[in-house]
Design a protein around this motif. Structure first.
Motif, PDB file in Angstrom:
ATOM      1  N   VAL A  15       4.070  -9.642   5.738  1.00 40.51           N
ATOM      2  CA  VAL A  15       3.308  -8.394   5.701  1.00 40.51           C
ATOM      3  C   VAL A  15       3.805  -7.490   4.577  1.00 40.51           C
ATOM      4  N   VAL A  16       5.102  -7.382   4.424  1.00 42.93           N
ATOM      5  CA  VAL A  16       5.683  -6.546   3.364  1.00 42.93           C
ATOM      6  C   VAL A  16       5.303  -7.083   1.987  1.00 42.93           C
ATOM      7  N   VAL A  17       5.398  -8.371   1.789  1.00 47.64           N
ATOM      8  CA  VAL A  17       5.058  -8.975   0.494  1.00 47.64           C
ATOM      9  C   VAL A  17       3.574  -8.790   0.201  1.00 47.64           C
ATOM     10  N   PHE A  18       2.722  -9.045   1.168  1.00 47.72           N
ATOM     11  CA  PHE A  18       1.281  -8.895   0.952  1.00 47.72           C
ATOM     12  C   PHE A  18       0.918  -7.444   0.649  1.00 47.72           C
ATOM     13  N   THR A  19       1.475  -6.508   1.405  1.00 51.17           N
ATOM     14  CA  THR A  19       1.186  -5.094   1.189  1.00 51.17           C
ATOM     15  C   THR A  19       1.702  -4.639  -0.173  1.00 51.17           C
ATOM     16  N   GLY A  20       2.896  -5.058  -0.539  1.00 52.43           N
ATOM     17  CA  GLY A  20       3.448  -4.697  -1.841  1.00 52.43           C
ATOM     18  C   GLY A  20       2.630  -5.253  -2.981  1.00 52.43           C
ATOM     19  N   PHE A  21       2.188  -6.509  -2.840  1.00 51.40           N
ATOM     20  CA  PHE A  21       1.345  -7.111  -3.876  1.00 51.40           C
ATOM     21  C   PHE A  21       0.026  -6.370  -3.991  1.00 51.40           C
ATOM     22  N   ARG A  22      -0.584  -6.038  -2.880  1.00 50.42           N
ATOM     23  CA  ARG A  22      -1.881  -5.340  -2.882  1.00 50.42           C
ATOM     24  C   ARG A  22      -1.735  -3.951  -3.503  1.00 50.42           C
ATOM     25  N   TRP A  23      -0.641  -3.259  -3.197  1.00 50.32           N
ATOM     26  CA  TRP A  23      -0.396  -1.935  -3.782  1.00 50.32           C
ATOM     27  C   TRP A  23      -0.192  -2.050  -5.295  1.00 50.32           C
ATOM     28  N   TYR A  24       0.626  -3.007  -5.731  1.00 54.12           N
ATOM     29  CA  TYR A  24       0.879  -3.163  -7.162  1.00 54.12           C
ATOM     30  C   TYR A  24      -0.393  -3.546  -7.906  1.00 54.12           C
ATOM     31  N   ARG A  25      -1.205  -4.374  -7.293  1.00 53.12           N
ATOM     32  CA  ARG A  25      -2.482  -4.743  -7.911  1.00 53.12           C
ATOM     33  C   ARG A  25      -3.371  -3.513  -8.090  1.00 53.12           C
ATOM     34  N   TYR A  26      -3.316  -2.597  -7.138  1.00 58.12           N
ATOM     35  CA  TYR A  26      -4.103  -1.363  -7.251  1.00 58.12           C
ATOM     36  C   TYR A  26      -3.593  -0.474  -8.371  1.00 58.12           C
ATOM     37  N   VAL A  27      -2.294  -0.207  -8.443  1.00 57.12           N
ATOM     38  CA  VAL A  27      -1.788   0.732  -9.445  1.00 57.12           C
ATOM     39  C   VAL A  27      -1.819   0.144 -10.849  1.00 57.12           C
ATOM     40  N   SER A  28      -1.918  -1.164 -10.983  1.00 60.94           N
ATOM     41  CA  SER A  28      -1.959  -1.763 -12.313  1.00 60.94           C
ATOM     42  C   SER A  28      -3.366  -2.198 -12.716  1.00 60.94           C
ATOM     43  N   ASN A  29      -4.377  -1.849 -11.941  1.00 58.73           N
ATOM     44  CA  ASN A  29      -5.740  -2.259 -12.270  1.00 58.73           C
ATOM     45  C   ASN A  29      -6.293  -1.420 -13.416  1.00 58.73           C
ATOM     46  N   THR A  30      -7.343  -1.898 -14.036  1.00 58.64           N
ATOM     47  CA  THR A  30      -7.994  -1.160 -15.123  1.00 58.64           C
ATOM     48  C   THR A  30      -9.464  -0.908 -14.839  1.00 58.64           C
ATOM     49  N   ASP A  31      -9.907  -1.198 -13.612  1.00 54.67           N
ATOM     50  CA  ASP A  31     -11.312  -1.026 -13.263  1.00 54.67           C
ATOM     51  C   ASP A  31     -11.635   0.362 -12.732  1.00 54.67           C
ATOM     52  N   GLY A  53       3.512   5.092  -8.928  1.00 56.02           N
ATOM     53  CA  GLY A  53       2.141   4.573  -8.882  1.00 56.02           C
ATOM     54  C   GLY A  53       1.146   5.563  -9.459  1.00 56.02           C
ATOM     55  N   CYS A  54       1.321   6.839  -9.126  1.00 60.55           N
ATOM     56  CA  CYS A  54       0.420   7.863  -9.660  1.00 60.55           C
ATOM     57  C   CYS A  54       0.569   7.995 -11.178  1.00 60.55           C
ATOM     58  N   ALA A  55       1.792   7.897 -11.667  1.00 62.63           N
ATOM     59  CA  ALA A  55       2.018   7.971 -13.119  1.00 62.63           C
ATOM     60  C   ALA A  55       1.364   6.793 -13.826  1.00 62.63           C
ATOM     61  N   LYS A  56       1.453   5.619 -13.228  1.00 59.66           N
ATOM     62  CA  LYS A  56       0.826   4.430 -13.811  1.00 59.66           C
ATOM     63  C   LYS A  56      -0.694   4.567 -13.799  1.00 59.66           C
ATOM     64  N   LEU A  57      -1.249   5.084 -12.715  1.00 56.52           N
ATOM     65  CA  LEU A  57      -2.690   5.310 -12.656  1.00 56.52           C
ATOM     66  C   LEU A  57      -3.121   6.369 -13.661  1.00 56.52           C
ATOM     67  N   LYS A  58      -2.307   7.408 -13.808  1.00 55.96           N
ATOM     68  CA  LYS A  58      -2.645   8.487 -14.736  1.00 55.96           C
ATOM     69  C   LYS A  58      -2.702   7.984 -16.177  1.00 55.96           C
ATOM     70  N   THR A  59      -1.795   7.103 -16.558  1.00 50.79           N
ATOM     71  CA  THR A  59      -1.833   6.581 -17.925  1.00 50.79           C
ATOM     72  C   THR A  59      -3.077   5.738 -18.169  1.00 50.79           C
ATOM     73  N   THR A  60      -3.558   5.070 -17.143  1.00 50.91           N
ATOM     74  CA  THR A  60      -4.744   4.225 -17.287  1.00 50.91           C
ATOM     75  C   THR A  60      -6.036   5.032 -17.167  1.00 50.91           C
ATOM     76  N   PHE A  61      -6.078   5.997 -16.260  1.00 55.60           N
ATOM     77  CA  PHE A  61      -7.305   6.739 -15.963  1.00 55.60           C
ATOM     78  C   PHE A  61      -7.136   8.241 -16.199  1.00 55.60           C
ATOM     79  N   ALA A  62      -6.546   8.635 -17.297  1.00 56.20           N
ATOM     80  CA  ALA A  62      -6.254  10.050 -17.560  1.00 56.20           C
ATOM     81  C   ALA A  62      -7.512  10.912 -17.623  1.00 56.20           C
ATOM     82  N   GLY A  63      -8.630  10.348 -18.015  1.00 56.22           N
ATOM     83  CA  GLY A  63      -9.848  11.136 -18.166  1.00 56.22           C
ATOM     84  C   GLY A  63     -10.667  11.306 -16.899  1.00 56.22           C
TER      85      GLY A  63
END
Length: 79
Positions: A15-31, A53-63
């Motif tokens: 559960v921890v591995v799956f949740t961590g992977f799903r979270w990382y996939r979200y913060v590193s997405n470009t869609d 995670g928010c900083a990573k999202l901000k760099t990708t979706f700043a606008g």
């Protein structure tokens, strides 16, 4: 008893591995930063992990508007 403990440990780890992977996939997405499951997972993360995670999202979706958990008090600015 030992087998039950081992089984519960394996399930908890999965559960921890799956949740961590799903979270990382979200913060590193470009869609899109507005994936409901990703927002929920990021919002539930402890402070430093959520901030990263928010900083990573901000760099990708700043606008765009920040998702829940990454927004400042006025909900239009990133944290």
């Amino acid at each position: 008893m030992r087998k039950l403990f081992r089984l519960l440990l394996v399930v908890a780890l999965a559960v921890v591995v799956f949740t961590g992977f799903r979270w990382y996939r979200y913060v590193s997405n470009t869609d899109s930063p507005y994936d409901e499951i990703g927002i929920t997972l990021n919002n539930a993360m402890p402070g430093p992990i959520n901030s990263w995670g928010c900083a990573k999202l901000k760099t990708t979706f700043a606008g765009s508007l920040p998702p829940l958990g990454c927004a400042a008090a006025d909900a239009t600015q990133w944290k």
